[in-house]
Write an enzyme that holds these catalytic residues in place. Sequence first.
Site, PDB file in Angstrom:
ATOM      1  N   ASP A   1      34.155   6.079  43.985  1.00 36.03           N
ATOM      2  CA  ASP A   1      35.428   5.579  43.447  1.00 36.03           C
ATOM      3  C   ASP A   1      36.434   6.704  43.180  1.00 36.03           C
ATOM      4  O   ASP A   1      37.263   6.607  42.273  1.00 36.03           O
ATOM      5  CB  ASP A   1      35.211   4.769  42.147  1.00 36.03           C
ATOM      6  CG  ASP A   1      34.176   3.680  42.325  1.00 36.03           C
ATOM      7  OD1 ASP A   1      34.235   3.011  43.366  1.00 36.03           O
ATOM      8  OD2 ASP A   1      33.305   3.521  41.466  1.00 36.03           O
TER       9      ASP A   1
ATOM     10  N   LYS B   1      38.488   7.743  47.941  1.00 32.15           N
ATOM     11  CA  LYS B   1      38.206   8.145  49.334  1.00 32.15           C
ATOM     12  C   LYS B   1      38.896   7.230  50.327  1.00 32.15           C
ATOM     13  O   LYS B   1      39.330   7.668  51.384  1.00 32.15           O
ATOM     14  CB  LYS B   1      36.694   8.136  49.618  1.00 32.15           C
ATOM     15  CG  LYS B   1      35.935   9.233  48.919  1.00 32.15           C
ATOM     16  CD  LYS B   1      34.484   9.217  49.306  1.00 32.15           C
ATOM     17  CE  LYS B   1      33.771   7.928  48.930  1.00 32.15           C
ATOM     18  NZ  LYS B   1      33.742   7.632  47.487  1.00 32.15           N
TER      19      LYS B   1
ATOM     20  N   GLY C   1      33.269   0.385  48.098  1.00 31.83           N
ATOM     21  CA  GLY C   1      34.516  -0.359  47.910  1.00 31.83           C
ATOM     22  C   GLY C   1      35.675   0.582  48.157  1.00 31.83           C
ATOM     23  O   GLY C   1      35.965   1.429  47.330  1.00 31.83           O
ATOM     24  N   HIS C   2      36.286   0.491  49.311  1.00 32.76           N
ATOM     25  CA  HIS C   2      37.396   1.378  49.638  1.00 32.76           C
ATOM     26  C   HIS C   2      38.702   0.588  49.639  1.00 32.76           C
ATOM     27  O   HIS C   2      38.884  -0.325  50.436  1.00 32.76           O
ATOM     28  CB  HIS C   2      37.158   2.039  51.007  1.00 32.76           C
ATOM     29  CG  HIS C   2      36.030   3.023  50.974  1.00 32.76           C
ATOM     30  ND1 HIS C   2      35.498   3.611  52.092  1.00 32.76           N
ATOM     31  CD2 HIS C   2      35.333   3.526  49.937  1.00 32.76           C
ATOM     32  CE1 HIS C   2      34.526   4.436  51.728  1.00 32.76           C
ATOM     33  NE2 HIS C   2      34.410   4.390  50.433  1.00 32.76           N
TER      34      HIS C   2
ATOM     35  N   GLN D   1      30.274   6.063  48.490  1.00 29.65           N
ATOM     36  CA  GLN D   1      29.730   6.477  47.190  1.00 29.65           C
ATOM     37  C   GLN D   1      30.169   7.932  46.913  1.00 29.65           C
ATOM     38  O   GLN D   1      31.251   8.312  47.311  1.00 29.65           O
ATOM     39  CB  GLN D   1      28.197   6.330  47.145  1.00 29.65           C
ATOM     40  CG  GLN D   1      27.725   4.884  47.076  1.00 29.65           C
ATOM     41  CD  GLN D   1      27.714   4.186  48.424  1.00 29.65           C
ATOM     42  OE1 GLN D   1      27.173   4.717  49.376  1.00 29.65           O
ATOM     43  NE2 GLN D   1      28.278   3.017  48.498  1.00 29.65           N
TER      44      GLN D   1
HETATM   45  P1  IMP Z   1      23.241   0.390  44.926  1.00 29.92           P
HETATM   46  O1  IMP Z   1      23.901   1.336  45.863  1.00 29.92           O
HETATM   47  O2  IMP Z   1      23.794  -0.993  44.961  1.00 29.92           O
HETATM   48  O3  IMP Z   1      21.749   0.422  45.048  1.00 29.92           O
HETATM   49  O4  IMP Z   1      23.559   0.906  43.420  1.00 29.92           O
HETATM   50  C1  IMP Z   1      23.036   2.142  42.911  1.00 29.92           C
HETATM   51  C2  IMP Z   1      24.046   2.817  41.988  1.00 29.92           C
HETATM   52  O5  IMP Z   1      25.133   3.294  42.770  1.00 29.92           O
HETATM   53  C3  IMP Z   1      24.653   1.904  40.939  1.00 29.92           C
HETATM   54  O6  IMP Z   1      24.907   2.655  39.771  1.00 29.92           O
HETATM   55  C4  IMP Z   1      25.973   1.459  41.569  1.00 29.92           C
HETATM   56  O7  IMP Z   1      26.914   1.095  40.583  1.00 29.92           O
HETATM   57  C5  IMP Z   1      26.355   2.753  42.272  1.00 29.92           C
HETATM   58  N1  IMP Z   1      27.230   2.529  43.432  1.00 29.92           N
HETATM   59  C6  IMP Z   1      26.888   2.068  44.649  1.00 29.92           C
HETATM   60  N2  IMP Z   1      27.947   2.050  45.481  1.00 29.92           N
HETATM   61  C7  IMP Z   1      28.975   2.543  44.784  1.00 29.92           C
HETATM   62  C8  IMP Z   1      30.351   2.816  45.124  1.00 29.92           C
HETATM   63  O8  IMP Z   1      30.824   2.613  46.235  1.00 29.92           O
HETATM   64  N3  IMP Z   1      31.106   3.336  44.119  1.00 29.92           N
HETATM   65  C9  IMP Z   1      30.610   3.626  42.888  1.00 29.92           C
HETATM   66  N4  IMP Z   1      29.341   3.393  42.541  1.00 29.92           N
HETATM   67  C10 IMP Z   1      28.531   2.861  43.479  1.00 29.92           C
END
Ligand code: IMP
Length: 435
Positions: free
Chosen positions: A13, A16, A40-41, A223
Amino acid sequence: MPTLAVIGSQWGDEGKGKITDYLAEDADLVVRFQGGANAGHTIKVGNEVIALHLLPSGIIREGVLSVIGNGLVVDLEQLKNELAMLRKTGRSGEMLRISDRANVVLPYHRLLDGAEERARGNKGVGTTGRGIGPCYADKVARAGIRMGDLLDEVYLWERLDTIFPQKERLAQSLGIKLDLEKASLLRTLLEYGNLYRPYITDTSVLVNRAIQEGKKVMFEGAQGTMLDIDHGTYPYVTSSNCTAAGICNGAGVPPSAVEEVIGVTKAYTTRVGAGPFVTELHDAMGLHLQNVGGEFGTTTGRPRRCGWLDMVVVRHAIRLSGMTSLAVTKLDVLSDLPTLKVCVAYEIDGQIVEDFPASVFRLARAKPIYEELEGWTAASSKPADIIRKGYAALPKNMRKYLDFITTSSGIPIGIVSFGKGREETIDLRRRTWSR
Ligand code: IMP
């Protein structure tokens, strides 16, 4: 060899989506190499706001080839929905390519994600619930289905024959019902195979060929470094490699293929989900950053935890990815604050620590050591002036803040972003990438 990587230097977040979209103007290919629909872009084009989860940001730009690399986990339904959303905006999505080696998120991965989170109780990771962890776990356990498998009925049936009974047993042990017939799953997967057939290809061959031909290739991280499965705040991480190292495996290119690495750094810090966050603010200032910055997750809508900029985190990210410059985003959110704090080191058990520790248990005891800087007022930074005059038109204290980041990080700031729009961007890089 004009290649460029855009990597998040915090917990995701960082903005990017905006930076990738901005740089994609000059790109021939935009390649995603890890993650899935958990990303989430958000991209703002004029008055249009487009939120992408799985599709590479390049898909917004006419004529840019957008690649879903082998390192992603592909949610078939989400991809269909995202393509439909894109077509509604008048874009065809025809420039998409999907790796035949990318793993598929299957319906039971989402169910297992939820069940595993529930089983972790108050030690939950706070996942996005998109089935990411279970899908990557299956990939590593050699129990996954890949995009190329969807094009071959006989082989797909054979794979499901091996995998399906394992999943039924696992679901039973977690107390959930899959509510899924093997034969109907096969039919659904074959239908998706037909739908995506025109896009599925060996993307490693495609990307390497493009690099050899001197095309401009951008690798788009999802991420952020601190969510990296190896180098992040384990176990409060996602299940892929979000650093530049993930590009080689996830896009099928050699290490020498990555020339320039831009680390996207939000001017303060946020994180969604659970896990340590040393500079987190639990007070009115935290709420201020959340409200002014619109810090609510693009994927899950969850409020993001907010805190001051943490240079221990940023330096960790720079070292791991060999970042060559930073893109500092959301500076506008810090306007009108009398004082700003930047964390330069931690104190843990009476010791000064400058390198990010591995253990979340130790991190829980870390106290931030701050440097204080003077703030600036929004009135002294009129976007129109800045767009016209560039860096020199930024308020003096904002420039001081940026100078501080440069000195503390040891690498230059290449891009400054002070708003959501494409035009609210100052590009200070040597023009290695742009045409
Ligand atoms: P997962 O990727 O759904 O398994 O989540 C694992 C951790 O990564 C959690 O804390 C999510 O909130 C975080 N997370 C996954 N994708 C994103 C992203 O695109 N932005 C911010 N946090 C993310």
